[in-house]
Design a protein around this motif. Structure first.
Motif, PDB file in Angstrom:
ATOM      1  N   PHE A  36     -26.104 -77.082 -25.322  1.00  0.00           N
ATOM      2  CA  PHE A  36     -27.776 -76.738 -25.636  1.00  0.00           C
ATOM      3  C   PHE A  36     -28.232 -77.297 -23.963  1.00  0.00           C
ATOM      4  N   ILE A  37     -26.789 -76.861 -22.421  1.00  0.00           N
ATOM      5  CA  ILE A  37     -27.324 -76.455 -21.284  1.00  0.00           C
ATOM      6  C   ILE A  37     -26.638 -76.394 -20.536  1.00  0.00           C
ATOM      7  N   LYS A  38     -26.986 -76.250 -19.506  1.00  0.00           N
ATOM      8  CA  LYS A  38     -25.047 -75.077 -18.765  1.00  0.00           C
ATOM      9  C   LYS A  38     -26.214 -75.845 -17.171  1.00  0.00           C
ATOM     10  N   VAL A  39     -25.117 -75.968 -16.119  1.00  0.00           N
ATOM     11  CA  VAL A  39     -24.920 -75.804 -14.584  1.00  0.00           C
ATOM     12  C   VAL A  39     -24.783 -74.774 -14.020  1.00  0.00           C
ATOM     13  N   GLU A  40     -26.519 -74.584 -13.406  1.00  0.00           N
ATOM     14  CA  GLU A  40     -27.029 -74.052 -12.218  1.00  0.00           C
ATOM     15  C   GLU A  40     -26.669 -74.500 -11.194  1.00  0.00           C
ATOM     16  N   GLY A  41     -26.080 -73.526 -10.186  1.00  0.00           N
ATOM     17  CA  GLY A  41     -25.927 -74.231  -8.450  1.00  0.00           C
ATOM     18  C   GLY A  41     -27.103 -73.813  -7.504  1.00  0.00           C
ATOM     19  N   ILE A  68     -16.992 -80.802  -6.652  1.00  0.00           N
ATOM     20  CA  ILE A  68     -15.675 -79.789  -5.815  1.00  0.00           C
ATOM     21  C   ILE A  68     -16.199 -78.261  -5.684  1.00  0.00           C
ATOM     22  N   ASP A  69     -16.246 -77.751  -6.689  1.00  0.00           N
ATOM     23  CA  ASP A  69     -17.184 -76.016  -7.207  1.00  0.00           C
ATOM     24  C   ASP A  69     -17.817 -75.536  -6.220  1.00  0.00           C
ATOM     25  N   HIS A  70     -19.057 -76.681  -6.277  1.00  0.00           N
ATOM     26  CA  HIS A  70     -20.637 -76.010  -5.811  1.00  0.00           C
ATOM     27  C   HIS A  70     -20.496 -76.588  -4.064  1.00  0.00           C
ATOM     28  N   PHE A  71     -19.507 -78.274  -3.731  1.00  0.00           N
ATOM     29  CA  PHE A  71     -19.814 -78.155  -2.391  1.00  0.00           C
ATOM     30  C   PHE A  71     -19.449 -76.851  -1.598  1.00  0.00           C
ATOM     31  N   PHE A  72     -17.554 -76.730  -2.225  1.00  0.00           N
ATOM     32  CA  PHE A  72     -17.078 -75.421  -1.523  1.00  0.00           C
ATOM     33  C   PHE A  72     -17.996 -74.074  -1.334  1.00  0.00           C
ATOM     34  N   ARG A  73     -18.333 -73.735  -2.883  1.00  0.00           N
ATOM     35  CA  ARG A  73     -19.773 -72.819  -2.730  1.00  0.00           C
ATOM     36  C   ARG A  73     -20.739 -72.393  -1.876  1.00  0.00           C
ATOM     37  N   ILE A  74     -21.647 -74.068  -1.500  1.00  0.00           N
ATOM     38  CA  ILE A  74     -22.274 -73.844  -0.777  1.00  0.00           C
ATOM     39  C   ILE A  74     -21.279 -73.885   0.612  1.00  0.00           C
ATOM     40  N   PRO A 135     -21.978 -84.502  -3.178  1.00  0.00           N
ATOM     41  CA  PRO A 135     -22.767 -83.828  -4.266  1.00  0.00           C
ATOM     42  C   PRO A 135     -22.804 -84.222  -5.271  1.00  0.00           C
ATOM     43  N   LEU A 136     -24.269 -84.318  -5.688  1.00  0.00           N
ATOM     44  CA  LEU A 136     -24.440 -84.423  -7.493  1.00  0.00           C
ATOM     45  C   LEU A 136     -25.189 -83.788  -8.289  1.00  0.00           C
ATOM     46  N   SER A 137     -25.337 -83.970  -9.298  1.00  0.00           N
ATOM     47  CA  SER A 137     -26.303 -82.807  -9.678  1.00  0.00           C
ATOM     48  C   SER A 137     -28.223 -83.451  -9.073  1.00  0.00           C
ATOM     49  N   ASP A 138     -28.658 -82.295  -9.845  1.00  0.00           N
ATOM     50  CA  ASP A 138     -30.784 -83.706 -10.200  1.00  0.00           C
ATOM     51  C   ASP A 138     -30.063 -84.563 -10.729  1.00  0.00           C
ATOM     52  N   TYR A 155     -24.280 -93.293   3.466  1.00  0.00           N
ATOM     53  CA  TYR A 155     -23.585 -91.853   2.937  1.00  0.00           C
ATOM     54  C   TYR A 155     -25.457 -90.564   2.763  1.00  0.00           C
ATOM     55  N   THR A 156     -25.469 -89.896   2.494  1.00  0.00           N
ATOM     56  CA  THR A 156     -26.478 -88.865   2.378  1.00  0.00           C
ATOM     57  C   THR A 156     -26.402 -87.767   0.720  1.00  0.00           C
ATOM     58  N   LYS A 157     -27.090 -88.706  -0.687  1.00  0.00           N
ATOM     59  CA  LYS A 157     -26.623 -87.413  -1.677  1.00  0.00           C
ATOM     60  C   LYS A 157     -27.215 -86.707  -1.207  1.00  0.00           C
ATOM     61  N   ALA A 158     -26.749 -84.970  -1.781  1.00  0.00           N
ATOM     62  CA  ALA A 158     -26.534 -83.504  -1.706  1.00  0.00           C
ATOM     63  C   ALA A 158     -26.564 -82.789  -2.994  1.00  0.00           C
ATOM     64  N   ILE A 159     -28.063 -82.618  -3.706  1.00  0.00           N
ATOM     65  CA  ILE A 159     -28.395 -81.646  -5.242  1.00  0.00           C
ATOM     66  C   ILE A 159     -27.680 -80.485  -4.517  1.00  0.00           C
ATOM     67  N   LEU A 160     -26.226 -80.311  -5.367  1.00  0.00           N
ATOM     68  CA  LEU A 160     -25.882 -79.185  -4.844  1.00  0.00           C
ATOM     69  C   LEU A 160     -25.498 -78.353  -6.150  1.00  0.00           C
ATOM     70  N   TYR A 161     -25.647 -78.928  -7.429  1.00  0.00           N
ATOM     71  CA  TYR A 161     -26.615 -78.389  -8.635  1.00  0.00           C
ATOM     72  C   TYR A 161     -27.513 -79.358  -9.926  1.00  0.00           C
ATOM     73  N   LYS A 162     -27.690 -78.321 -10.376  1.00  0.00           N
ATOM     74  CA  LYS A 162     -28.798 -78.187 -11.323  1.00  0.00           C
ATOM     75  C   LYS A 162     -28.552 -78.603 -12.898  1.00  0.00           C
ATOM     76  N   THR A 163     -29.052 -79.029 -13.816  1.00  0.00           N
ATOM     77  CA  THR A 163     -28.887 -78.920 -15.598  1.00  0.00           C
ATOM     78  C   THR A 163     -30.203 -78.573 -15.685  1.00  0.00           C
ATOM     79  N   VAL A 164     -30.017 -77.274 -16.606  1.00  0.00           N
ATOM     80  CA  VAL A 164     -31.066 -76.756 -16.887  1.00  0.00           C
ATOM     81  C   VAL A 164     -30.718 -76.201 -18.696  1.00  0.00           C
TER      82      VAL A 164
END
Length: 254
Positions: A36-41, A68-74, A135-138, A155-164
């Protein structure tokens, strides 16, 4: 009346050994798996709006392979070269090993816990001077940021991907399913985004986890099956327990 069809709001298991298939065979159920949900960078443009400079940080904390995937992608999209001196802190050994997809594992400083946030405490305290990037999701748990706050670490929170929400428009009749099984609050949100006129009536709703159960009730739905419990630690066990009781009651009624 019998329970015949179950919709599970997750991807189909990759192995035939899944307890879902045992459940289907035992009770002659038709199972359908549909996330019902998916992850988008997030895009590089969106990330720039967070005003975070990755290279200002000396260590990264990874809570999942997705992170990890979205950190290296960005990093790739922004042409950021991660220095060899970067330290990596992972929630588990399996997550740490996944780093091999992107870096030469044996030549990096990598630390990991045993899947529990508390396991990270001793490791992080040995590296108090690091500036951590997380690196976190929204939509994320505050356990790691909370721990860093508690330990007074930078530390710093980095929103690199989101649940839609996924597009479920090809499901023409949700009422054909006797049970809808949900694993996240976002799944409940997706239910109403895709089916705004959904009325539960006789549809049986199962929820895994306290947050999902709360989301079911907050949406004005009836929670019929809840897991985990002491008696039923898994969703499949909880569904089976419900089916046994349901079948017995309906047999008596007939």
């Amino acid at each position: 009346m019998k329970i015949r069809k179950v919709l599970v709001s997750q991807p189909k298991p990759t192995t035939e050994k899944s307890p879902y298939f045992d459940l289907a065979e035992k009770y002659n159920l038709k199972l359908e798996f549909r996330p019902f949900i998916k992850v988008e960078g997030v895009s590089a443009k969106e990330f720039r709006q967070e005003r975070i400079n990755i290279l200002d940080h000396t260590a990264i904390i990874f809570t999942s392979r997705t992170a990890i995937d979205h950190f290296f992608r960005i990093c790739g999209e922004m042409r950021v070269t991660v220095p060899d001196t970067m330290k990596y802190f992972c929630i588990s050994e399996a997550t740490a090993f996944y780093l091999q997809k992107y870096i030469v594992y044996r030549k990096r400083k990598i630390f990991y816990g045993d899947k529990k946030v508390d396991d990270m405490t001793k490791i992080l305290l040995k590296h108090k001077t690091e500036n951590f990037l997380v690196p976190l999701s929204d939509i994320h748990k505050e356990n790691i940021p909370g721990l860093l706050e508690q330990l007074h670490l930078k530390y710093t929170k980095a929103i690199l991907y989101k649940t839609v929400s996924s597009d479920l428009s090809d499901i023409k009749n949700l009422k054909e399913y006797d049970i809808l099984a949900f694993y996240t609050p976002s799944g409940i949100k997706s239910l109403f985004q895709n089916f705004p006129d959904f009325v539960q009536e006789t549809t049986i709703i199962a929820a895994f986890g306290g947050a999902t159960a709360s989301a079911v009730e907050a949406a004005g739905l009836r929670l019929d099956i809840q897991a985990p419990t002491a008696k039923c630690p898994s969703m499949t066990m909880a569904i089976e327990e419900f089916i046994k009781k349901y079948n017995k009651e309906n047999k008596i009624k007939t």
